[in-house]
Write an enzyme that holds these catalytic residues in place. Structure first.
Site, PDB file in Angstrom:
ATOM      1  N   LYS A 141       0.818  -1.215   0.000  1.00 58.76           N
ATOM      2  CA  LYS A 141       0.000   0.000   0.000  1.00 58.76           C
ATOM      3  C   LYS A 141       0.854   1.270   0.000  1.00 58.76           C
ATOM      4  CE  LYS A 141      -4.153  -2.005   2.105  1.00 58.76           C
ATOM      5  NZ  LYS A 141      -5.231  -1.768   3.124  1.00 58.76           N
ATOM      6  N   TYR A 181     -12.441  -3.079  -4.184  1.00 59.81           N
ATOM      7  CA  TYR A 181     -13.099  -3.222  -2.875  1.00 59.81           C
ATOM      8  C   TYR A 181     -14.622  -3.292  -3.012  1.00 59.81           C
ATOM      9  CZ  TYR A 181      -8.696  -2.249  -0.365  1.00 59.81           C
ATOM     10  OH  TYR A 181      -7.428  -2.307   0.153  1.00 59.81           O
ATOM     11  N   ASN A 210      -2.592  -0.060   6.708  1.00 65.72           N
ATOM     12  CA  ASN A 210      -2.144  -1.318   7.313  1.00 65.72           C
ATOM     13  C   ASN A 210      -1.139  -2.055   6.428  1.00 65.72           C
ATOM     14  OD1 ASN A 210      -3.993  -2.101   5.379  1.00 65.72           O
ATOM     15  ND2 ASN A 210      -4.936  -3.692   6.639  1.00 65.72           N
ATOM     16  N   HIS A 234      -2.392  -5.420   1.403  1.00 65.05           N
ATOM     17  CA  HIS A 234      -3.641  -6.154   1.173  1.00 65.05           C
ATOM     18  C   HIS A 234      -3.247  -7.499   0.588  1.00 65.05           C
ATOM     19  CE1 HIS A 234      -7.531  -7.352  -0.455  1.00 65.05           C
ATOM     20  NE2 HIS A 234      -6.845  -7.730  -1.527  1.00 65.05           N
ATOM     21  N   GLU A 246      -9.189 -10.797  -8.211  1.00 57.76           N
ATOM     22  CA  GLU A 246      -8.254  -9.679  -8.055  1.00 57.76           C
ATOM     23  C   GLU A 246      -7.105  -9.764  -9.072  1.00 57.76           C
ATOM     24  OE1 GLU A 246      -7.277  -9.839  -3.862  1.00 57.76           O
ATOM     25  OE2 GLU A 246      -9.296  -9.191  -3.287  1.00 57.76           O
TER      26      GLU A 246
HETATM   27  P1  CMP Z   1      -7.461  -4.709   3.095  1.00 57.17           P
HETATM   28  O1  CMP Z   1      -6.877  -6.074   3.135  1.00 57.17           O
HETATM   29  O2  CMP Z   1      -6.942  -3.739   2.103  1.00 57.17           O
HETATM   30  O3  CMP Z   1      -9.035  -4.866   2.880  1.00 57.17           O
HETATM   31  C1  CMP Z   1      -9.964  -3.930   3.399  1.00 57.17           C
HETATM   32  C2  CMP Z   1      -9.280  -2.826   4.145  1.00 57.17           C
HETATM   33  O4  CMP Z   1     -10.144  -1.962   4.878  1.00 57.17           O
HETATM   34  C3  CMP Z   1      -8.396  -3.443   5.183  1.00 57.17           C
HETATM   35  O5  CMP Z   1      -7.276  -4.017   4.551  1.00 57.17           O
HETATM   36  C4  CMP Z   1      -8.115  -2.226   6.077  1.00 57.17           C
HETATM   37  O6  CMP Z   1      -7.084  -1.418   5.558  1.00 57.17           O
HETATM   38  C5  CMP Z   1      -9.406  -1.429   5.970  1.00 57.17           C
HETATM   39  N1  CMP Z   1     -10.232  -1.490   7.151  1.00 57.17           N
HETATM   40  C6  CMP Z   1     -10.441  -0.511   8.010  1.00 57.17           C
HETATM   41  N2  CMP Z   1     -11.281  -0.857   8.963  1.00 57.17           N
HETATM   42  C7  CMP Z   1     -11.643  -2.115   8.706  1.00 57.17           C
HETATM   43  C8  CMP Z   1     -12.524  -3.051   9.339  1.00 57.17           C
HETATM   44  N3  CMP Z   1     -13.201  -2.756  10.447  1.00 57.17           N
HETATM   45  N4  CMP Z   1     -12.637  -4.282   8.780  1.00 57.17           N
HETATM   46  C9  CMP Z   1     -11.959  -4.597   7.651  1.00 57.17           C
HETATM   47  N5  CMP Z   1     -11.125  -3.747   7.025  1.00 57.17           N
HETATM   48  C10 CMP Z   1     -10.966  -2.538   7.547  1.00 57.17           C
END
Ligand code: CMP
Length: 134
Positions: free
Chosen positions: A10, A50, A113, A116, A127
Site C-alpha cells: 500500500k 473493494y 495497514n 492487502h 483480483e
Molecule cells: P485490506 O486487506 O486492504 O481490505 C480492506 C481494508 O479496509 C483493510 O485491509 C483495512 O485497511 C481497511 N479497514 C479498516 N477498517 C476495517 C474493518 N473494520 N474491517 C476490515 N477492514 C478494515
C-alpha cells in the site's frame, strides 16, 4: 497445492521507503514473484477492487488512502500461498497483528495497514484478473 495470490503493497509502505523490506519477507518465505508493478489507481478502480466494502463506514477513508500515491500490486505463487501470505501479513488491524508480521512492523492503523492480500481462491482469481488482466 500451488496457488497464486494478489498482494498490494500500500501507499504508506511505498512512501516510507519500505517496499523492499516487505517484498523480502515474501521472498524469504519462499514465495515467488510472478508479476509486479508500481502504479497509481483511480477511485473507480479502488471501487472495483473493494466492491464488497463500498457501503462500509471505513471505505471512504480507505478509498482516499489507496488513491493517495503509488502502490505496488504483485502476484505471488507458492504452496498454500493464500494462507501463508495472510499469516505473514498478520491481523488486518496493525495494533492486533502478531509480533513479527508485516502489518505489526510496517502498518499504522485503519486503512494504513501496509498490505492487502486475497482472502480466498475466489478473491485471488477475481483480483488477479482485475489488476493484471490474467
Ligand atoms: P485490506 O486487506 O486492504 O481490505 C480492506 C481494508 O479496509 C483493510 O485491509 C483495512 O485497511 C481497511 N479497514 C479498516 N477498517 C476495517 C474493518 N473494520 N474491517 C476490515 N477492514 C478494515
Amino acid at each position: 497445492m500451488s496457488e497464486h495470490t494478489l498482494v498490494i503493497i500500500k501507499p504508506d509502505v511505498v512512501e516510507a521507503g519500505n517496499a523492499g523490506k516487505v517484498l523480502a519477507r515474501y521472498e524469504e518465505a519462499g514465495l515467488t514473484i510472478e508479476s509486479m508493478e508500481l502504479r497509481e489507481i483511480t477511485g473507480e478502480f479502488a471501487d472495483q477492487h473493494y466492491a464488497e466494502h463500498l457501503e462500509r463506514d471505513f471505505y471512504p477513508p480507505l478509498r482516499e488512502f489507496m488513491t493517495s500515491g503509488p502502490l505496488i500490486p504483485l502476484i505471488l505463487s507458492g504452496e498454500d500461498a493464500i494462507a501463508r501470505v495472510r499469516a505473514l501479513n498478520g491481523a488486518t488491524d496493525p495494533k492486533k497483528a502478531e509480533a513479527g508480521t508485516i502489518r505489526a512492523d510496517f502498518g499504522e492503523s485503519g486503512p494504513r495497514n501496509a498490505v492487502h492480500a486475497s482472502d480466498s481462491p475466489e478473491s485471488a482469481a477475481r483480483e488477479i484478473a482485475l489488476w493484471f488482466n490474467r
